[in-house]
Scaffold this motif. Structure first.
Motif, short mmCIF file in Angstrom:
data_model
loop_
_atom_site.label_atom_id
_atom_site.label_comp_id
_atom_site.label_asym_id
_atom_site.label_seq_id
_atom_site.Cartn_x
_atom_site.Cartn_y
_atom_site.Cartn_z
N LEU A 306 -24.63 27.63 47.88
CA LEU A 306 -23.64 26.57 47.71
C LEU A 306 -22.36 26.88 48.45
O LEU A 306 -21.90 28.02 48.47
CB LEU A 306 -23.32 26.37 46.22
N PRO A 307 -21.73 25.87 49.05
CA PRO A 307 -20.41 26.10 49.66
C PRO A 307 -19.35 26.27 48.58
O PRO A 307 -19.56 25.90 47.41
CB PRO A 307 -20.18 24.82 50.46
N THR A 308 -18.23 26.83 48.95
CA THR A 308 -17.13 27.02 48.01
C THR A 308 -16.40 25.69 47.80
O THR A 308 -16.17 24.93 48.75
CB THR A 308 -16.15 28.07 48.54
N TRP A 309 -16.04 25.42 46.56
CA TRP A 309 -15.29 24.19 46.25
C TRP A 309 -13.95 24.22 46.93
O TRP A 309 -13.26 25.25 46.98
CB TRP A 309 -15.12 24.07 44.75
N GLU A 310 -13.54 23.11 47.46
CA GLU A 310 -12.26 23.00 48.13
C GLU A 310 -11.43 21.90 47.49
O GLU A 310 -11.95 20.83 47.17
CB GLU A 310 -12.45 22.71 49.62
N GLY A 311 -10.16 22.15 47.34
CA GLY A 311 -9.27 21.16 46.76
C GLY A 311 -8.05 21.83 46.16
O GLY A 311 -8.00 23.06 46.00
N ASP A 312 -7.05 21.02 45.84
CA ASP A 312 -5.80 21.54 45.28
C ASP A 312 -5.72 21.35 43.76
O ASP A 312 -5.13 22.16 43.06
CB ASP A 312 -4.61 20.84 45.95
N ARG A 342 -23.47 17.89 43.58
CA ARG A 342 -23.56 19.30 43.20
C ARG A 342 -22.25 19.75 42.55
O ARG A 342 -21.20 19.16 42.78
CB ARG A 342 -23.83 20.17 44.43
N TRP A 343 -22.34 20.80 41.77
CA TRP A 343 -21.15 21.51 41.31
C TRP A 343 -21.04 22.78 42.15
O TRP A 343 -22.03 23.50 42.34
CB TRP A 343 -21.25 21.83 39.81
N LEU A 344 -19.82 23.04 42.62
CA LEU A 344 -19.60 24.12 43.58
C LEU A 344 -18.74 25.22 42.95
O LEU A 344 -17.84 24.95 42.15
CB LEU A 344 -18.92 23.59 44.84
N PRO A 345 -19.00 26.48 43.34
CA PRO A 345 -18.25 27.60 42.77
C PRO A 345 -16.84 27.70 43.36
O PRO A 345 -16.62 27.42 44.53
CB PRO A 345 -19.08 28.82 43.17
N LEU A 346 -15.90 28.08 42.51
CA LEU A 346 -14.52 28.33 42.95
C LEU A 346 -14.38 29.82 43.20
O LEU A 346 -13.89 30.57 42.37
CB LEU A 346 -13.51 27.87 41.90
#
Length: 497
Positions: A306-312, A342-346
């Motif tokens: 999974l890609p890493t979650w991105e956002g502020d 999907r749910w992505l890891p932080l």
């Protein structure tokens, strides 16, 4: 007139001030007096009626002695009989446990899955033992003799049963497991579900279809359970069963015969979600906000892909189901972003876990862990990460008695019964239940009978969704659990339904 030193008293015994020459005679006289006095006391005690009457203590009268002696003898006999029966029961359970304990102790968690080699399940020609092989360890469980073990599944949903089917077949006696039979109790009237079940029953001789006179949980308990069998009640949306979960659960139920029920360690259970969170088994995940540019591999389940979650804005509403279908209003901020998301890891985001939905779970059967699809999603993605990282021991808590169980007692708290081991006799003896089945079996009956409801936290399973969490079907979680089962468990590849 004063006495002289040679005088004697009226009885003829020498006085204390008699002369030294007569001291031995004086001593003999004193001893004779003492002996006479003791003899009079003995004779008084032997005269029971007169003495007891004179003493005016009715409780020591002779007729009460015989009654008390009889009562003591009866109570002693009853106590010895009770101890004999208890010792015999303990001995029988000890024999079963001795046969059940694996010849090779199991590891604390499943093997690492970083390599491309899957965990394989080897079928055995000798059905008296259950052996599970993987690339890092091997363990052998021996099924206890004289115990018929039946998986009782409340059936209704083919989309999750297609995954559960692989785990049931893995645990059949014919494949070296513990399950003598799997009973699919029909709890639906939908034509497509009934048609799917008919095909499923034909896939195994150990599968049986149980048709009930009516729908509902009480109908299953009343008509599908018989005395003498050990049942594992399983919900039809169990989508992951650790390879040692069923042997560990049976081990606990036989080791603790006083327990009313023994539950697996449920991933996605309101009360247990709070414990898993505080024990470090849950990781920081949030839903992706937009669809990926390229199609995703439907055969992948590993969190590392999974890609890493991105956002502020590191937050997401709980998303509490608001209608009869357990779905959130599409315009609600807590609704799923899109179908199949999907749910992505932080990864490497400091203190991010405390800002995700799991931080709002509660140790409450009706709390956020029951109502929120978002809390459920975070638990499921965390489980897949823990499986891949070989960190299933994150879920082990409670009193560790040996390498096969860690026991947590629910006490007077309600617990889910999605994966429950219970004797058929305890069901029959207490039906009809004092309440609906879940509070009755996990709380009210154990409290009434003073028999604990235990959780073996080394028997991990994943429960997909509650009726309030149907937005989970908008994630790609079923695809991921199906991919895991296809790679690790199933002998034939299963497809989405």
């Amino acid at each position: 007139m004063p006495h002289s030193k040679s005088e004697s008293n009226e009885t003829g015994a020498s006085l204390p001030w008699s002369s030294p020459s007569s001291s031995s005679d004086n001593l003999n006289a004193i001893e004779m007096q003492n002996m006479e006095r003791q003899s009079r006391h003995r004779q008084a005690w032997l005269r029971w009626p007169q003495y007891s009457k004179a003493a005016s203590f009715p409780w020591i009268r002779p007729r009460y002695y015989l009654t008390a002696l009889g009562i003591i003898m009866v109570l002693t006999a009853l106590l010895l009989l009770r101890q004999h029966k208890y010792a015999l029961a303990v001995k029988l359970h000890a024999i079963q446990l001795e046969k059940l304990i694996p010849s090779a102790p199991p590891s604390e968690s499943v093997p690492t899955v970083e390599s491309s080699q899957p965990i394989t399940h080897t079928e055995l020609s000798d059905h008296s033992s259950a052996t599970f092989h993987n690339e890092s360890s091997a363990r052998t469980w021996v099924k206890p003799d004289g115990v018929k073990i039946i998986a009782l599944i409340f059936y209704g949903r083919p989309e999750t049963v297609s995954i559960l089917d692989c785990y049931m077949k893995q645990n059949l006696v014919s494949n070296g497991g513990f399950l003598d039979e799997v009973h699919w109790a029909v709890n639906t009237d939908k034509d497509n579900a009934l048609k799917y079940l008919d095909g499923l029953i034909e896939s195994s001789e150990e599968y049986q279809k149980i048709v009930l006179p009516g729908l509902g949980f009480d109908s299953v308990w009343e008509h599908a359970v018989t005395r003498g069998n050990l049942y594992i009640k399983i919900d039809d949306d169990i989508v992951y069963v650790h390879e040692d979960a069923i042997p560990n659960l049976i081990y606990t139920k036989l080791k603790h015969p006083d327990a009313f029920g023994a539950s697996a360690n449920l991933i996605n259970s309101p009360s247990l979600s709070w414990l898993h969170y505080h024990l470090g088994a849950i990781h920081a995940y949030l839903p992706e906000t937009k669809a990926p540019d390229s199609p995703q591999d439907p055969d992948t389940w590993r969190a590392s892909s999974l890609p890493t979650w991105e956002g502020d804005n590191i937050s997401f509403p709980l998303g509490l189901g608001t209608n009869n279908d357990g779905l959130v209003d599409p315009h609600d901020p807590g609704a799923p972003p899109f179908k199949g998301h999907r749910w992505l890891p932080l990864r490497d985001r400091k203190n991010s876990l405390m800002r995700t939905p799991i931080s709002q779970t509660e140790f409450d059967a009706y709390g956020g862990g029951w109502k929120s699809w978002a809390i459920a999603a975070q638990q499921h993605y965390s489980l897949l990460q823990n499986i891949e990282a070989n960190e299933m021991d994150r879920y082990h808590f409670g009193r560790s008695t040996d390498e096969y169980e860690s026991i947590y007692t629910m006490g007077d708290s309600r617990m889910n019964i999605n994966f429950l081991c219970i004797w058929g006799d305890d069901v029959v003896d207490n039906f009809p239940f004092p309440d609906i089945d879940e509070p009755a079996l996990s709380w009210k009956l154990p409290q009434k009978l003073q028999r604990p409801y235990l959780i073996n936290t080394k028997a991990s399973v994943a429960h997909f969704t509650f009726m309030t969490q149907h937005d989970l079907f908008a994630t790609d979680l079923l695809d991921r659990y199906r991919a895991y089962a296809n790679e690790m468990v199933c002998t034939e590849k299963i497809k989405p339904i």
